[in-house]
Design a protein around this motif. Structure first.
Motif, PDB file in Angstrom:
ATOM      1  N   VAL A   1       0.863  -1.057  -0.081  1.00 24.33           N
ATOM      2  CA  VAL A   1       0.041  -0.140  -0.056  1.00 24.33           C
ATOM      3  C   VAL A   1       0.955   1.253   0.044  1.00 24.33           C
ATOM      4  O   VAL A   1       1.759   1.126   0.891  1.00 24.33           O
ATOM      5  CB  VAL A   1      -0.835   0.090   1.264  1.00 24.33           C
ATOM      6  CG1 VAL A   1      -0.287   0.045   2.500  1.00 24.33           C
ATOM      7  CG2 VAL A   1      -1.825   1.399   1.266  1.00 24.33           C
ATOM      8  N   THR A   2       0.469   2.158  -0.820  1.00 26.86           N
ATOM      9  CA  THR A   2       1.487   3.322  -1.081  1.00 26.86           C
ATOM     10  C   THR A   2       0.412   4.339  -1.423  1.00 26.86           C
ATOM     11  O   THR A   2      -0.561   4.126  -2.018  1.00 26.86           O
ATOM     12  CB  THR A   2       2.463   3.278  -2.004  1.00 26.86           C
ATOM     13  OG1 THR A   2       3.501   4.410  -2.092  1.00 26.86           O
ATOM     14  CG2 THR A   2       1.832   2.963  -3.313  1.00 26.86           C
ATOM     15  N   THR A   3       0.984   5.661  -1.319  1.00 29.39           N
ATOM     16  CA  THR A   3       0.242   6.735  -1.744  1.00 29.39           C
ATOM     17  C   THR A   3       0.369   7.347  -3.151  1.00 29.39           C
ATOM     18  O   THR A   3       1.522   7.071  -3.592  1.00 29.39           O
ATOM     19  CB  THR A   3       0.370   8.281  -0.892  1.00 29.39           C
ATOM     20  OG1 THR A   3       1.821   8.208  -0.800  1.00 29.39           O
ATOM     21  CG2 THR A   3      -0.041   7.568   0.613  1.00 29.39           C
ATOM     22  N   MET A   4      -0.535   7.837  -3.887  1.00 32.11           N
ATOM     23  CA  MET A   4      -0.471   8.392  -5.233  1.00 32.11           C
ATOM     24  C   MET A   4       0.262   9.821  -4.973  1.00 32.11           C
ATOM     25  O   MET A   4      -0.017  10.593  -3.976  1.00 32.11           O
ATOM     26  CB  MET A   4      -1.393   8.163  -5.958  1.00 32.11           C
ATOM     27  CG  MET A   4      -2.181   6.761  -6.083  1.00 32.11           C
ATOM     28  SD  MET A   4      -1.040   5.655  -6.904  1.00 32.11           S
ATOM     29  CE  MET A   4      -0.990   6.424  -8.449  1.00 32.11           C
ATOM     30  N   ALA A   5       0.808  10.460  -6.153  1.00 33.99           N
ATOM     31  CA  ALA A   5       1.384  11.762  -6.113  1.00 33.99           C
ATOM     32  C   ALA A   5       0.167  12.624  -5.965  1.00 33.99           C
ATOM     33  O   ALA A   5      -1.127  12.423  -6.306  1.00 33.99           O
ATOM     34  CB  ALA A   5       2.051  11.963  -7.241  1.00 33.99           C
ATOM     35  N   HIS A   6       0.119  13.630  -4.846  1.00 40.32           N
ATOM     36  CA  HIS A   6      -0.937  14.609  -4.499  1.00 40.32           C
ATOM     37  C   HIS A   6      -0.606  15.663  -4.005  1.00 40.32           C
ATOM     38  O   HIS A   6       0.822  15.943  -3.921  1.00 40.32           O
ATOM     39  CB  HIS A   6      -1.644  13.836  -3.421  1.00 40.32           C
ATOM     40  CG  HIS A   6      -1.046  13.649  -2.302  1.00 40.32           C
ATOM     41  ND1 HIS A   6      -0.041  12.666  -2.080  1.00 40.32           N
ATOM     42  CD2 HIS A   6      -1.252  14.350  -1.172  1.00 40.32           C
ATOM     43  CE1 HIS A   6       0.480  12.923  -0.784  1.00 40.32           C
ATOM     44  NE2 HIS A   6      -0.200  13.822  -0.189  1.00 40.32           N
ATOM     45  N   GLU A   7      -1.191  16.554  -4.009  1.00 42.43           N
ATOM     46  CA  GLU A   7      -0.940  18.034  -3.442  1.00 42.43           C
ATOM     47  C   GLU A   7      -2.142  18.454  -2.906  1.00 42.43           C
ATOM     48  O   GLU A   7      -3.067  19.103  -3.006  1.00 42.43           O
ATOM     49  CB  GLU A   7      -0.651  19.187  -4.613  1.00 42.43           C
ATOM     50  CG  GLU A   7      -0.062  20.458  -4.032  1.00 42.43           C
ATOM     51  CD  GLU A   7       1.258  20.315  -3.944  1.00 42.43           C
ATOM     52  OE1 GLU A   7       2.069  21.004  -3.222  1.00 42.43           O
ATOM     53  OE2 GLU A   7       2.155  19.399  -4.611  1.00 42.43           O
ATOM     54  N   LEU A   8      -2.172  18.000  -1.451  1.00 38.64           N
ATOM     55  CA  LEU A   8      -3.446  18.121  -0.491  1.00 38.64           C
ATOM     56  C   LEU A   8      -3.119  18.922   0.734  1.00 38.64           C
ATOM     57  O   LEU A   8      -2.187  18.736   1.191  1.00 38.64           O
ATOM     58  CB  LEU A   8      -4.018  16.803  -0.281  1.00 38.64           C
ATOM     59  CG  LEU A   8      -4.416  15.817  -1.224  1.00 38.64           C
ATOM     60  CD1 LEU A   8      -4.942  14.439  -0.741  1.00 38.64           C
ATOM     61  CD2 LEU A   8      -5.615  16.433  -2.179  1.00 38.64           C
TER      62      LEU A   8
ATOM     63  N   GLY B   1       8.602  13.231  -4.162  1.00 39.03           N
ATOM     64  CA  GLY B   1       9.415  12.783  -5.540  1.00 39.03           C
ATOM     65  C   GLY B   1       9.097  11.207  -5.556  1.00 39.03           C
ATOM     66  O   GLY B   1       9.323  10.764  -6.856  1.00 39.03           O
ATOM     67  N   SER B   2       9.072  10.544  -4.711  1.00 42.67           N
ATOM     68  CA  SER B   2       9.154   9.215  -4.573  1.00 42.67           C
ATOM     69  C   SER B   2       7.518   8.507  -5.260  1.00 42.67           C
ATOM     70  O   SER B   2       7.655   7.251  -5.052  1.00 42.67           O
ATOM     71  CB  SER B   2       9.725   8.377  -3.604  1.00 42.67           C
ATOM     72  OG  SER B   2      11.071   8.635  -3.584  1.00 42.67           O
ATOM     73  N   GLU B   3       6.434   9.357  -5.183  1.00 41.82           N
ATOM     74  CA  GLU B   3       5.416   8.833  -5.044  1.00 41.82           C
ATOM     75  C   GLU B   3       5.038   8.471  -6.494  1.00 41.82           C
ATOM     76  O   GLU B   3       5.387   9.233  -7.553  1.00 41.82           O
ATOM     77  CB  GLU B   3       4.285   9.811  -4.515  1.00 41.82           C
ATOM     78  CG  GLU B   3       4.247   9.824  -3.006  1.00 41.82           C
ATOM     79  CD  GLU B   3       3.242  11.007  -2.566  1.00 41.82           C
ATOM     80  OE1 GLU B   3       2.581  10.583  -1.608  1.00 41.82           O
ATOM     81  OE2 GLU B   3       3.297  12.092  -3.097  1.00 41.82           O
ATOM     82  N   TYR B   4       4.148   7.492  -6.891  1.00 42.37           N
ATOM     83  CA  TYR B   4       3.558   7.076  -8.058  1.00 42.37           C
ATOM     84  C   TYR B   4       2.651   8.122  -8.908  1.00 42.37           C
ATOM     85  O   TYR B   4       2.035   8.851  -7.823  1.00 42.37           O
ATOM     86  CB  TYR B   4       2.982   5.714  -8.237  1.00 42.37           C
ATOM     87  CG  TYR B   4       3.807   4.516  -8.097  1.00 42.37           C
ATOM     88  CD1 TYR B   4       4.976   4.251  -8.862  1.00 42.37           C
ATOM     89  CD2 TYR B   4       3.849   3.821  -6.761  1.00 42.37           C
ATOM     90  CE1 TYR B   4       5.642   3.040  -8.727  1.00 42.37           C
ATOM     91  CE2 TYR B   4       4.721   2.854  -6.585  1.00 42.37           C
ATOM     92  CZ  TYR B   4       5.587   2.437  -7.617  1.00 42.37           C
ATOM     93  OH  TYR B   4       6.629   1.291  -7.387  1.00 42.37           O
ATOM     94  N   GLN B   5       2.736   8.302 -10.101  1.00 40.44           N
ATOM     95  CA  GLN B   5       2.138   9.294 -10.631  1.00 40.44           C
ATOM     96  C   GLN B   5       0.583   8.727 -11.058  1.00 40.44           C
ATOM     97  O   GLN B   5      -0.243   9.637 -11.296  1.00 40.44           O
ATOM     98  CB  GLN B   5       2.542  10.076 -11.887  1.00 40.44           C
ATOM     99  CG  GLN B   5       3.860  10.846 -11.432  1.00 40.44           C
ATOM    100  CD  GLN B   5       3.788  11.969 -10.746  1.00 40.44           C
ATOM    101  OE1 GLN B   5       2.781  12.826 -10.871  1.00 40.44           O
ATOM    102  NE2 GLN B   5       4.458  12.074  -9.473  1.00 40.44           N
ATOM    103  N   SER B   6       0.672   7.379 -11.263  1.00 42.23           N
ATOM    104  CA  SER B   6      -0.554   6.619 -11.821  1.00 42.23           C
ATOM    105  C   SER B   6      -0.514   5.069 -11.332  1.00 42.23           C
ATOM    106  O   SER B   6       0.675   4.789 -11.198  1.00 42.23           O
ATOM    107  CB  SER B   6      -0.480   6.808 -13.147  1.00 42.23           C
ATOM    108  OG  SER B   6       0.206   5.927 -13.765  1.00 42.23           O
ATOM    109  N   PRO B   7      -1.702   4.428 -11.279  1.00 47.32           N
ATOM    110  CA  PRO B   7      -1.659   3.183 -11.159  1.00 47.32           C
ATOM    111  C   PRO B   7      -0.674   2.294 -12.328  1.00 47.32           C
ATOM    112  O   PRO B   7      -0.124   1.228 -11.896  1.00 47.32           O
ATOM    113  CB  PRO B   7      -2.782   2.788 -11.091  1.00 47.32           C
ATOM    114  CG  PRO B   7      -3.802   3.864 -10.755  1.00 47.32           C
ATOM    115  CD  PRO B   7      -3.071   5.134 -11.452  1.00 47.32           C
TER     116      PRO B   7
END
Length: 242
Positions: free
Chosen positions: A143-150, A179-185
Motif C-alpha cells: 500500500v502506497t500513496t499516489m502523487a498528490h498536492e493536498l 518525489g518518490s510517489e507514483y503518478q498513476s496506477p
C-alpha cells in the motif's frame, strides 16, 4: 528471559499520533492477502501496527520485522512483548535498510510494505529485493500513496499563522507530494512487473482520519509541528494555541 529496551520517545509519539492515521488502508490491504504464511515479513515495520495484525491473523506464522530505525522497532518490540510474552522466539527483529535485507533468497512466504515506497530513494531496488526474498508463489501486499498536492483547511490556517509569526514558513502545516510517489496506477504496475512480480491486482483506497479541533491542535503540538511550538516561550505558546 528476554530483556526489552525502553521505547524511543519520538517513536512513541509516532505510534500515538501518526500510526492511527495510516492504519486503515494498511490493515485493509493485509486482510486481502489470502495466503497463510509460515514466514511473514513486514518491510518498514515501524512501531508494529501491521506486524501485530499479521501475528494475530496468522498465529502459527513466524514474523520478521525489518526497519532502518532502531527507535521504531523498540516500540514494536515492547508491544509484542506485552501481547505475546511467551512467544519471543516467534519474532525476528532486523535493523536494516530495505534495499539490502539480511535475508536469504526465497525465504519469505508473504511480505507487506505499507507506506514505505514513497519514502525511499530507489523504489525499484526495494521491489527487486523483496522479489529476491519471496519464495516461488509468494505474495507481496503493498500500500502506497499516489502523487498528490493536498492541504487541508486546518493546515492552511496553521500555515498562515506560522507565516504571520515568521516561524519556519517553508514547512509548517503542508502535506505535499513527494518525489518518490507514483503518478498513476499504471506506473506502479509497470514497476512491479519490471521487478518480477506477476498476477498483479491493483485497488484504490482512501486515507481518511478525523480530529476534533482540540485533537488536531494536540497532534500539531506534540508531533507534527513540535519544533514550532518548542521555539516559543510559554506566553507566546499560549497565544499561538489560541
Amino acid at each position: 528471559m528476554v530483556t526489552v529496551q525502553p521505547p524511543d520517545p519520538d517513536s512513541l509519539r509516532y505510534a500515538r499520533y501518526w500510526e492511527p492515521v495510516l492504519a486503515g488502508p494498511a490493515e485493509r490491504m493485509l486482510a486481502r492477502v489470502e495466503a497463510a504464511p509460515s514466514r511473514f515479513l513486514d518491510v518498514g515495520a515501524g512501531t508494529g501496527s501491521l506486524l501485530l495484525a499479521a501475528a494475530t491473523r496468522w498465529p502459527d506464522a513466524s514474523i520478521v520485522a525489518l526497519d532502518g530505525s532502531a527507535g521504531m522497532l523498540s516500540v514494536a518490540r515492547l508491544r509484542v512483548a506485552k501481547a505475546w510474552p511467551k512467544q519471543a522466539a516467534r519474532f525476528e527483529w532486523l535493523i536494516a535498510e530495505a534495499s539490502a535485507m539480511p535475508l536469504g533468497d526465497r525465504s519469505i512466504d508473504v511480505a507487506s510494505v505499507a507506506f514505505v515506497l514513497e519514502l525511499v530513494d530507489d523504489r525499484r531496488a526495494l521491489l527487486q529485493e523483496i522479489a529476491r526474498v519471496l519464495r516461488p508463489g509468494g505474495v507481496l501486499g503493498l500500500v502506497t500513496t499516489m502523487a498528490h498536492e493536498l492541504v487541508s483547511g486546518a493546515d492552511q490556517a496553521f500555515a498562515a499563522l506560522v507565516d504571520e509569526w515568521g516561524l519556519a514558513p517553508e514547512t509548517a502545516g503542508f502535506r505535499t507530494s513527494r518525489g518518490s510517489e507514483y503518478q498513476s496506477p499504471d506506473e506502479a504496475e509497470a514497476e512491479l512487473t519490471a521487478a518480477g512480480f506477476t498476477s498483479i491486482e491493483m485497488r484504490s483506497d482512501q486515507l481518511q482520519h478525523a480530529w476534533t479541533a482540540a485533537q488536531y491542535l494536540h497532534f500539531k503540538e506534540q508531533y507534527d509541528e513540535r519544533d514550532v511550538f518548542e521555539s516559543l516561550d510559554d506566553a507566546a505558546r499560549t497565544r499561538f494555541r489560541r
